[in-house]
Design a protein around this motif. Sequence first.
Motif, PDB file in Angstrom:
ATOM      1  N   GLY A 120      20.842  45.803  18.690  1.00 55.77           N
ATOM      2  CA  GLY A 120      20.162  46.807  18.222  1.00 55.77           C
ATOM      3  C   GLY A 120      18.395  46.212  18.678  1.00 55.77           C
ATOM      4  O   GLY A 120      17.676  47.638  18.590  1.00 55.77           O
ATOM      5  N   PHE A 121      18.203  45.894  19.866  1.00 56.29           N
ATOM      6  CA  PHE A 121      16.822  45.728  20.544  1.00 56.29           C
ATOM      7  C   PHE A 121      16.547  47.368  21.213  1.00 56.29           C
ATOM      8  O   PHE A 121      15.614  46.909  21.621  1.00 56.29           O
ATOM      9  N   GLY A 122      17.805  47.886  21.822  1.00 53.13           N
ATOM     10  CA  GLY A 122      17.309  48.908  22.689  1.00 53.13           C
ATOM     11  C   GLY A 122      16.838  49.871  22.135  1.00 53.13           C
ATOM     12  O   GLY A 122      16.791  50.779  22.408  1.00 53.13           O
ATOM     13  N   SER A 123      16.794  49.821  20.730  1.00 49.26           N
ATOM     14  CA  SER A 123      16.522  50.753  20.042  1.00 49.26           C
ATOM     15  C   SER A 123      14.729  50.816  19.835  1.00 49.26           C
ATOM     16  O   SER A 123      14.039  51.940  19.668  1.00 49.26           O
ATOM     17  N   PHE A 124      13.784  50.528  20.586  1.00 53.47           N
ATOM     18  CA  PHE A 124      12.559  50.786  20.286  1.00 53.47           C
ATOM     19  C   PHE A 124      12.183  51.969  20.778  1.00 53.47           C
ATOM     20  O   PHE A 124      12.743  52.235  22.319  1.00 53.47           O
ATOM     21  N   PRO A 125      11.423  53.318  20.347  1.00 52.25           N
ATOM     22  CA  PRO A 125      11.502  54.394  20.856  1.00 52.25           C
ATOM     23  C   PRO A 125      10.811  54.419  22.019  1.00 52.25           C
ATOM     24  O   PRO A 125      10.434  55.781  22.745  1.00 52.25           O
ATOM     25  N   VAL A 126       9.481  53.779  21.985  1.00 54.69           N
ATOM     26  CA  VAL A 126       7.792  54.013  23.114  1.00 54.69           C
ATOM     27  C   VAL A 126       7.481  52.989  23.691  1.00 54.69           C
ATOM     28  O   VAL A 126       6.065  52.703  24.635  1.00 54.69           O
ATOM     29  N   LEU A 127       9.024  51.566  23.844  1.00 53.87           N
ATOM     30  CA  LEU A 127       8.693  50.820  24.800  1.00 53.87           C
ATOM     31  C   LEU A 127       7.664  50.613  25.854  1.00 53.87           C
ATOM     32  O   LEU A 127       8.867  51.398  26.516  1.00 53.87           O
ATOM     33  N   GLU A 128       7.093  50.780  25.921  1.00 53.75           N
ATOM     34  CA  GLU A 128       6.645  51.263  27.824  1.00 53.75           C
ATOM     35  C   GLU A 128       6.285  49.331  28.734  1.00 53.75           C
ATOM     36  O   GLU A 128       7.315  49.550  29.683  1.00 53.75           O
ATOM     37  N   VAL A 129       6.019  48.268  28.409  1.00 53.43           N
ATOM     38  CA  VAL A 129       6.128  47.094  28.482  1.00 53.43           C
ATOM     39  C   VAL A 129       6.892  45.575  27.785  1.00 53.43           C
ATOM     40  O   VAL A 129       6.780  45.868  27.200  1.00 53.43           O
ATOM     41  N   LEU A 130       8.122  45.366  28.220  1.00 52.89           N
ATOM     42  CA  LEU A 130       8.619  44.219  28.063  1.00 52.89           C
ATOM     43  C   LEU A 130       8.874  42.895  29.563  1.00 52.89           C
ATOM     44  O   LEU A 130       9.623  42.953  30.276  1.00 52.89           O
ATOM     45  N   ASP A 131       8.221  41.955  27.984  1.00 54.86           N
ATOM     46  CA  ASP A 131       8.311  40.764  29.256  1.00 54.86           C
ATOM     47  C   ASP A 131       9.062  39.638  28.669  1.00 54.86           C
ATOM     48  O   ASP A 131       8.362  39.340  27.855  1.00 54.86           O
ATOM     49  N   ILE A 132      10.141  39.367  29.492  1.00 55.52           N
ATOM     50  CA  ILE A 132      10.916  38.301  28.740  1.00 55.52           C
ATOM     51  C   ILE A 132      11.114  37.258  29.069  1.00 55.52           C
ATOM     52  O   ILE A 132      12.028  36.691  29.094  1.00 55.52           O
ATOM     53  N   THR A 133      10.316  37.383  30.548  1.00 54.08           N
ATOM     54  CA  THR A 133       9.733  36.127  31.449  1.00 54.08           C
ATOM     55  C   THR A 133       9.960  35.072  30.960  1.00 54.08           C
ATOM     56  O   THR A 133       9.759  34.181  29.916  1.00 54.08           O
ATOM     57  N   TYR A 134      10.706  33.889  31.890  1.00 53.59           N
ATOM     58  CA  TYR A 134      10.305  32.494  31.324  1.00 53.59           C
ATOM     59  C   TYR A 134      11.298  32.060  30.265  1.00 53.59           C
ATOM     60  O   TYR A 134      10.561  31.564  28.870  1.00 53.59           O
ATOM     61  N   ASN A 135      12.803  32.002  30.727  1.00 51.82           N
ATOM     62  CA  ASN A 135      13.495  31.929  29.021  1.00 51.82           C
ATOM     63  C   ASN A 135      14.957  31.443  29.654  1.00 51.82           C
ATOM     64  O   ASN A 135      14.788  31.324  30.720  1.00 51.82           O
ATOM     65  N   ASN A 136      15.662  31.550  28.672  1.00 51.89           N
ATOM     66  CA  ASN A 136      17.408  31.112  29.133  1.00 51.89           C
ATOM     67  C   ASN A 136      18.561  32.601  29.192  1.00 51.89           C
ATOM     68  O   ASN A 136      19.572  31.864  28.442  1.00 51.89           O
ATOM     69  N   ILE A 137      17.779  33.504  29.384  1.00 53.32           N
ATOM     70  CA  ILE A 137      18.926  34.970  29.446  1.00 53.32           C
ATOM     71  C   ILE A 137      19.848  35.271  30.185  1.00 53.32           C
ATOM     72  O   ILE A 137      19.140  35.500  31.550  1.00 53.32           O
ATOM     73  N   SER A 138      20.820  35.549  30.177  1.00 53.68           N
ATOM     74  CA  SER A 138      21.722  35.818  31.269  1.00 53.68           C
ATOM     75  C   SER A 138      22.555  37.656  30.833  1.00 53.68           C
ATOM     76  O   SER A 138      22.809  36.905  29.393  1.00 53.68           O
ATOM     77  N   GLU A 139      22.574  38.210  31.614  1.00 54.32           N
ATOM     78  CA  GLU A 139      22.354  39.608  31.670  1.00 54.32           C
ATOM     79  C   GLU A 139      24.152  39.738  30.621  1.00 54.32           C
ATOM     80  O   GLU A 139      24.562  40.447  29.196  1.00 54.32           O
ATOM     81  N   GLU A 140      25.095  39.085  30.797  1.00 51.26           N
ATOM     82  CA  GLU A 140      26.360  38.839  30.558  1.00 51.26           C
ATOM     83  C   GLU A 140      26.542  38.545  29.186  1.00 51.26           C
ATOM     84  O   GLU A 140      27.639  39.116  28.465  1.00 51.26           O
ATOM     85  N   GLU A 141      25.875  38.102  28.970  1.00 48.72           N
ATOM     86  CA  GLU A 141      26.089  37.099  27.355  1.00 48.72           C
ATOM     87  C   GLU A 141      25.447  38.259  26.419  1.00 48.72           C
ATOM     88  O   GLU A 141      25.252  37.353  24.926  1.00 48.72           O
ATOM     89  N   SER A 142      23.536  37.845  26.867  1.00 47.22           N
ATOM     90  CA  SER A 142      22.500  38.030  26.242  1.00 47.22           C
ATOM     91  C   SER A 142      21.883  38.752  25.908  1.00 47.22           C
ATOM     92  O   SER A 142      21.114  39.386  25.054  1.00 47.22           O
ATOM     93  N   LEU A 143      22.549  39.666  26.489  1.00 48.92           N
ATOM     94  CA  LEU A 143      22.046  41.250  26.829  1.00 48.92           C
ATOM     95  C   LEU A 143      23.009  42.251  25.714  1.00 48.92           C
ATOM     96  O   LEU A 143      24.024  42.207  25.672  1.00 48.92           O
ATOM     97  N   PRO A 144      22.181  42.643  23.926  1.00 50.37           N
ATOM     98  CA  PRO A 144      22.790  43.798  23.377  1.00 50.37           C
ATOM     99  C   PRO A 144      23.276  44.979  24.045  1.00 50.37           C
ATOM    100  O   PRO A 144      22.815  45.537  25.251  1.00 50.37           O
ATOM    101  N   GLY A 145      24.258  45.346  23.624  1.00 47.21           N
ATOM    102  CA  GLY A 145      24.294  46.403  24.575  1.00 47.21           C
ATOM    103  C   GLY A 145      23.608  47.803  24.066  1.00 47.21           C
ATOM    104  O   GLY A 145      24.601  48.613  25.694  1.00 47.21           O
ATOM    105  N   ASN A 146      22.580  47.991  23.220  1.00 52.80           N
ATOM    106  CA  ASN A 146      21.299  49.060  23.643  1.00 52.80           C
ATOM    107  C   ASN A 146      20.594  49.143  24.702  1.00 52.80           C
ATOM    108  O   ASN A 146      19.593  50.080  24.809  1.00 52.80           O
ATOM    109  N   PHE A 147      20.499  47.478  25.359  1.00 58.19           N
ATOM    110  CA  PHE A 147      19.743  47.187  26.196  1.00 58.19           C
ATOM    111  C   PHE A 147      19.106  48.238  27.161  1.00 58.19           C
ATOM    112  O   PHE A 147      17.650  48.792  27.355  1.00 58.19           O
ATOM    113  N   PHE A 148      19.645  49.044  27.283  1.00 58.80           N
ATOM    114  CA  PHE A 148      19.849  49.576  28.663  1.00 58.80           C
ATOM    115  C   PHE A 148      19.154  51.441  28.026  1.00 58.80           C
ATOM    116  O   PHE A 148      19.697  52.143  29.086  1.00 58.80           O
TER     117      PHE A 148
END
Length: 276
Positions: free
Chosen positions: A104-132
């Motif tokens: 559900g992380f992609g539910s922020f209605p007004v998010l303008e800046v997101l910084d997830i730099t320097y983590n261990n995230i990979s798109e295929e396994e790590s991002l929720p379906g509604n991220f985009f």
Amino acid sequence: MSKAVRKTLEESREGGNPELDLQDKQITSLEELPGLLLMEHLTRLSLPHNRLTKIPPSIANLVNLEILNLFNNAIEELPTSISSLNKLRIFNVGMNRLDALPRGFGSFPVLEVLDITYNNISEEESLPGNFFMLESLRALYMGDNDFEVLSPLIKNLKNLQILSLRDNDLIILPREIGELTRLRELHLQGNRLELLPPEISNLDLMSQRSCLRLECNPWQQIIADQLLLGTSHVLDMLKNDSYKFLYQRYLSTGSQPPPKNFEAKNRKISRKREVA
């Protein structure tokens, strides 16, 4: 908890100050800070350079929060409730230990800046379906993670102006990135890219305020030669019919990407330690 932190909390609670800065206070848990998660008046909460390992679900109580800075902690997981912060505009959770973002992380209605730099995230396994579905995003910083591919759904981030993908393991970019017509900064340095999709030439990346970074990739010679002359020459070449033919053939032959650059990976780990 130090006396200084206690005093800061009391002053914020009693004075109704909407901004609370608790940077570099050796904090290990938000639940050890009395009353913090009940301060509905807060619009800005800064907790960088602490020792947090988790964020409690009760973070959702801070209903007026617009800016949340959790940079450089040891957070391994975010609660699903965090996406109920409907006023959040800027969220920095860089330099942590995340290997996934919550459902559900992609539910922020007004998010303008997101910084997830320097983590261990990979798109295929790590991002929720509604991220985009974060259509309000203007800047997305995803550098120094473990992305090998990027979803074609990136095209849904129509308002994106800055996209940083530096120092990942990207082997190819989706053609749909060319649909981000408002993009003015694209950081691709330090990946495993050999060719670029021709559609990138549709973007306005050569104006005075624009930026395109391409260094430190194992480019095929056709791009490497043009890059020596400048990024504008690379973009011009992408419009060429012969290049488009070459790129299509590259896709159809299923060319194997180069092996991971373990030296580059070690450099990334070293940088993380330096910042920490």
